[in-house]
Design an enzyme around this catalytic site. Structure first.
Site, PDB file in Angstrom:
ATOM      1  N   TYR A 163       0.835  -1.195   0.000  1.00 35.22           N
ATOM      2  CA  TYR A 163       0.000   0.000   0.000  1.00 35.22           C
ATOM      3  C   TYR A 163       0.879   1.257   0.000  1.00 35.22           C
ATOM      4  CZ  TYR A 163      -3.289   3.524   1.657  1.00 35.22           C
ATOM      5  OH  TYR A 163      -4.034   4.665   1.791  1.00 35.22           O
ATOM      6  N   GLU A 174     -11.825   5.631   4.513  1.00 30.63           N
ATOM      7  CA  GLU A 174     -11.262   6.538   5.523  1.00 30.63           C
ATOM      8  C   GLU A 174     -12.291   6.795   6.630  1.00 30.63           C
ATOM      9  OE1 GLU A 174      -8.208   7.279   5.860  1.00 30.63           O
ATOM     10  OE2 GLU A 174      -7.346   7.075   3.858  1.00 30.63           O
ATOM     11  N   TRP A 194      -5.405   1.818  10.241  1.00 32.73           N
ATOM     12  CA  TRP A 194      -5.587   1.694   8.808  1.00 32.73           C
ATOM     13  C   TRP A 194      -5.339   0.269   8.342  1.00 32.73           C
ATOM     14  CZ3 TRP A 194      -8.286   3.411   5.155  1.00 32.73           C
ATOM     15  CH2 TRP A 194      -7.983   3.131   3.817  1.00 32.73           C
TER      16      TRP A 194
END
Length: 193
Positions: free
Chosen positions: A29, A51, A59
């Site tokens: 990522y 988000e 995350w």
């Protein structure tokens, strides 16, 4: 100079922002997505949704669940998600593959209805209108990276005024980072080159 805690050299010999750690998915990522310019209403709607789900969580939790989120939310196609009803909310609340938070699920559906009602490209244009035209100096440490900026506060306000939910300034700044509207790779990271 960047402190050792801000940069981590992986087993592959590559220096990265330390938050990418040793997790293969996190490193992918970091290397392939985070901070690269992202355009398109569907793609930005997905990022905005994820988000929002991330708020209060790490995350990496969201990243690992992203395939399940995509399956549960019809690939984040706004027109498809906009058609979700209460039965879909209940289906999603029973889906252990995603974050089962009713308020966040309902916000993603509500936000899809707003995106679907816009002209194609309008969400992209709105979000990118808040991207800084003059980049900040490259952060030398994580301490130099803000949680919010005047631009993320203004974008958050514009989104909330339009009816979007789970779009606070911290969430919007995280979107700006992940979608490449700002580049917060710290000095010494290979992506900062």
């Amino acid at each position: 100079m960047t402190s050792n805690t801000d940069i981590r050299v992986g087993a592959d010999g590559v220096a990265r922002c330390a938050w990418a750690g040793d997790d293969d998915e996190y490193r992918r990522y970091h290397d392939e997505e985070w901070g690269r310019p992202l355009h398109g209403d569907r793609a930005l709607y997905e990022k905005l949704s994820l988000e929002g789900f991330q708020a209060g969580l790490s995350w990496i939790t969201i990243l690992r669940k992203r395939p399940a989120f995509r399956a549960a939310f019809a690939g984040f196609e706004p027109a498809l998600v906009a058609a979700f009803d209460e039965a879909d909310v209940e289906r999603l609340m029973a889906d252990a593959g995603i974050v089962r938070n009713r308020a966040k699920i309902e916000a993603v559906i509500s936000n899809a209805r707003l995106v679907a009602a816009l002209e194609e490209g309008a969400l992209d244009a709105l979000l990118w209108s808040f991207a800084p035209t003059v980049p900040r100096p490259r952060p030398r440490s994580f301490a130099e990276i803000p949680a919010t900026t005047p631009a993320s506060e203004a974008a958050s306000k514009a989104l909330r005024t339009a009816g979007f939910r789970f779009v606070g300034p911290t969430t919007v700044y995280a979107l700006m980072q992940s979608a490449g509207m700002v580049d917060d790779h710290v000095e010494g990271c290979w992506r900062a080159a």
